[in-house]
Design a protein around this motif. Structure first.
Motif, PDB file in Angstrom:
ATOM      1  N   ASP A   1     -37.948  -3.265  15.803  1.00 28.11           N
ATOM      2  CA  ASP A   1     -39.335  -2.866  16.085  1.00 28.11           C
ATOM      3  C   ASP A   1     -40.323  -3.948  15.677  1.00 28.11           C
ATOM      4  O   ASP A   1     -41.414  -4.037  16.234  1.00 28.11           O
ATOM      5  CB  ASP A   1     -39.699  -1.498  15.465  1.00 28.11           C
ATOM      6  N   MET A   2     -39.924  -4.808  14.707  1.00 24.12           N
ATOM      7  CA  MET A   2     -40.787  -5.946  14.384  1.00 24.12           C
ATOM      8  C   MET A   2     -40.777  -6.968  15.525  1.00 24.12           C
ATOM      9  O   MET A   2     -41.808  -7.521  15.881  1.00 24.12           O
ATOM     10  CB  MET A   2     -40.327  -6.610  13.089  1.00 24.12           C
ATOM     11  N   VAL A   3     -39.595  -7.189  16.088  1.00 30.12           N
ATOM     12  CA  VAL A   3     -39.500  -8.084  17.242  1.00 30.12           C
ATOM     13  C   VAL A   3     -40.360  -7.532  18.381  1.00 30.12           C
ATOM     14  O   VAL A   3     -41.142  -8.261  19.004  1.00 30.12           O
ATOM     15  CB  VAL A   3     -38.030  -8.223  17.708  1.00 30.12           C
ATOM     16  N   ASP A   4     -40.233  -6.213  18.632  1.00 27.13           N
ATOM     17  CA  ASP A   4     -41.011  -5.585  19.704  1.00 27.13           C
ATOM     18  C   ASP A   4     -42.512  -5.747  19.479  1.00 27.13           C
ATOM     19  O   ASP A   4     -43.257  -6.045  20.405  1.00 27.13           O
ATOM     20  CB  ASP A   4     -40.681  -4.087  19.792  1.00 27.13           C
ATOM     21  N   MET A   5     -42.917  -5.556  18.211  1.00 25.54           N
ATOM     22  CA  MET A   5     -44.345  -5.663  17.932  1.00 25.54           C
ATOM     23  C   MET A   5     -44.847  -7.072  18.246  1.00 25.54           C
ATOM     24  O   MET A   5     -45.890  -7.232  18.882  1.00 25.54           O
ATOM     25  CB  MET A   5     -44.605  -5.326  16.463  1.00 25.54           C
ATOM     26  N   LEU A   6     -44.071  -8.086  17.847  1.00 27.60           N
ATOM     27  CA  LEU A   6     -44.480  -9.461  18.147  1.00 27.60           C
ATOM     28  C   LEU A   6     -44.539  -9.683  19.649  1.00 27.60           C
ATOM     29  O   LEU A   6     -45.414 -10.380  20.149  1.00 27.60           O
ATOM     30  CB  LEU A   6     -43.521 -10.467  17.494  1.00 27.60           C
ATOM     31  N   LYS A   7     -43.588  -9.071  20.384  1.00 26.85           N
ATOM     32  CA  LYS A   7     -43.619  -9.207  21.850  1.00 26.85           C
ATOM     33  C   LYS A   7     -44.905  -8.630  22.418  1.00 26.85           C
ATOM     34  O   LYS A   7     -45.488  -9.201  23.338  1.00 26.85           O
ATOM     35  CB  LYS A   7     -42.416  -8.496  22.471  1.00 26.85           C
TER      36      LYS A   7
END
Lengths: 249, 253
Positions: free
Chosen positions: A146-152
């Motif tokens: 979800d951290m990766v998603d947020m950065l995306k």
């Protein structure tokens, strides 16, 4: 508080040393079982050659081996993180390679590289390179989806996700890997020297054995252990300064 | 023109053999505060992930500000359920993240904006702290500040208060309304808490069925600014009962 926590272990070690001392004195065969005090005395007598010739030789070999391992391990971890194909190809191999008794291959390296430093470096690299690669790779994967998603959603690309999230997330893992690799690299170097070398603590220990000098065999081993503990302590200290968030991700 | 518009959007998860979103159309006007409610697993978060392009839709169009979202970035700010503050960055450093990724600002400018935004969410002076020094409610406010700093007019808030204790939650609800009235953003808010949805929104969209073919819209009979007393108004109570009834029917079906 921390000192208190370690106190039982320290007392236990002290008791073991006393028992050892008593047993060795009772047996009175220093060529088989030297007492702790005899070992310390021998360490002091041998300080000249040990500290000026053999310790530097071993440290050089350990240092070069560790440096190569870190560079190779990091490269491999980054490669596996960047490419799923590379991960599928390499990860199982790396895990499987952990079951190979690398030290048993050491005589081969002496055969190939002779008594030069490179046979010892190769043993060191083979022992430490894989755990570093695996641990750091696990660190990259510890970055939460979800951290990766947020950065995306912020518009981040792969490079930004790597630099801003995965790299810092893997930092605690990197330090764990280094702390694990230090004693292993020293073991690797000592084994290499044991098998064939012209200097180094492993070589020295073996030479003392051929002379039936029990305390002389132990002295470099004590030195090796002390060096490993000191190096791990230094890395732990740096880690505390750099990684202030361990466990809160 | 709608701020956000779904036109016949269809989406299917690879692992499922049906379209979980099936020909969905709806729109949000600029400046609206709209909540989407529905039971867990009904697909409301899927709607969000389609808007911020974390999931690719099968067909149909999604328009933000009248333009298709494909190939665009930075048109919506997304606030996830957990605050997801990076523990290795200070609070201010976390706020700088969306600006760093968007680029075009100097370090000093970013730091200044982060400081201003922190002040506006009531966290002045907390910028140099580490996230784990903040309470749950403060972390959530910092996460909201980070969402604001994406600079987007459309904010997607995905159950941002669901992990907080009751008192912190109602405080933050009032706080969020004040923020919205000041910032004039368009907010799409996901929740499974009917009371939260009624208190915050001008409109409530209900997911009645999965697959989602339509969202049923209910206007909330109260004007802004609001206080919690408005929840005791008979019209509000009636709406609350009606919505709860709808959701229960769906869960038991």
């Amino acid at each position: 508080m921390r000192k208190n926590a370690n106190l039982p272990a320290l007392i236990f070690v002290f008791i073991l040393l006393v028992l050892w001392q008593a047993g060795a004195m009772g047996m009175d065969a220093a060529y088989i079982l030297p007492s702790p005090t005899q070992i310390l005395a021998r360490l002091w007598e041998l300080r000249g050659p040990l500290f000026t010739a053999h310790l530097p030789a071993t440290l050089l070999c350990t240092g070069i081996g560790l440096a190569i391992s870190v560079v190779l391990g990091l490269l491999l971890a980054v490669l596996m993180d960047a490419s799923p194909a590379a991960e599928k190809m390499l990860y199982p191999l790396i895990v499987a390679s952990q079951t190979i008794p690398t030290t048993a291959l050491a005589p081969l390296f002496v055969l190939w590289f002779g008594y030069t430093i490179w046979s010892k470096v190769l043993v060191t690299v083979l022992i430490t390179f894989f755990p570093i690669a695996i641990t750091v790779f696990d660190g990259f994967r510890s970055a939460k989806t979800d951290m990766v998603d947020m950065l995306k959603t912020f518009g981040a690309g792969r490079k930004e996700i790597f630099c801003k999230l995965k790299l810092p997330a893997a930092l605690p893992y990197f330090f764990s890997a280094i702390k694990m690799a230090i004693p292993m690299s020293i073991i690797g170097a000592a084994i290499g020297e044991w098998l064939g070398a012209q200097a180094g603590l492993g070589y020295f220990s073996r030479r003392m054995m051929t002379q039936l000098d029990g305390a002389g065999v132990f002295a470099p081993i004590v030195l090796l252990s002390a060096v490993a503990m000191l190096a791990v302590a230094i890395v732990s200290w740096i880690e505390k300064k750099v990684v202030t968030w361990r466990g809160s991700l | 023109m709608h701020m956000l518009e779904f036109q016949n959007v269809v989406f299917q998860y690879d692992s499922e053999d049906f379209n979980i979103i099936d020909g969905l159309s709806f729109g949000l006007d600029r400046g609206e505060f709209v909540s989407v409610i529905g039971p867990s697993g009904c697909g409301k978060s899927t709607i969000f992930r389609l808007v911020n392009q974390l999931l690719p839709r099968k067909s149909g169009d999604i328009l933000v500000d009248g333009e298709r979202i494909d190939g665009r970035r930075g048109y919506c700010g997304y606030m996830p359920q957990r605050d997801l503050l990076f523990p290795w960055r200070t609070v201010a450093g976390n706020l700088c993240l969306p600006m760093e990724i968007r680029g075009g600002l100097s370090r000093a400018e970013m730091a200044q904006r982060a400081e201003e935004t922190l002040a506006s969410v009531g966290l002045a002076g907390w910028g140099d702290k580490r996230p784990d020094e903040l309470s749950g409610g403060m972390r959530q406010r910092a996460a909201f500040a980070r969402t604001l700093l994406t600079g987007s007019e459309l904010l997607l808030l995905d159950e941002p208060f669901s992990a907080l204790d009751f008192l912190t939650r109602i405080n933050l609800q009032e706080w969020l309304l004040a923020q919205w009235e000041r910032e004039h953003k368009t907010v799409l808010f996901i929740t499974h808490d009917v009371e939260e949805a009624i208190f915050l929104s001008g409109r409530v969209l209900v997911v009645e069925e999965t697959p989602i073919r339509r969202l049923v819209s209910f206007d909330v009979p109260a004007s802004y600014p609001r206080t919690r007393e408005c929840l005791t108004h008979p019209d509000m109570l009636a709406l609350r009962e009606k919505l709860i009834g709808l959701l229960r029917r769906e869960v038991s079906a």
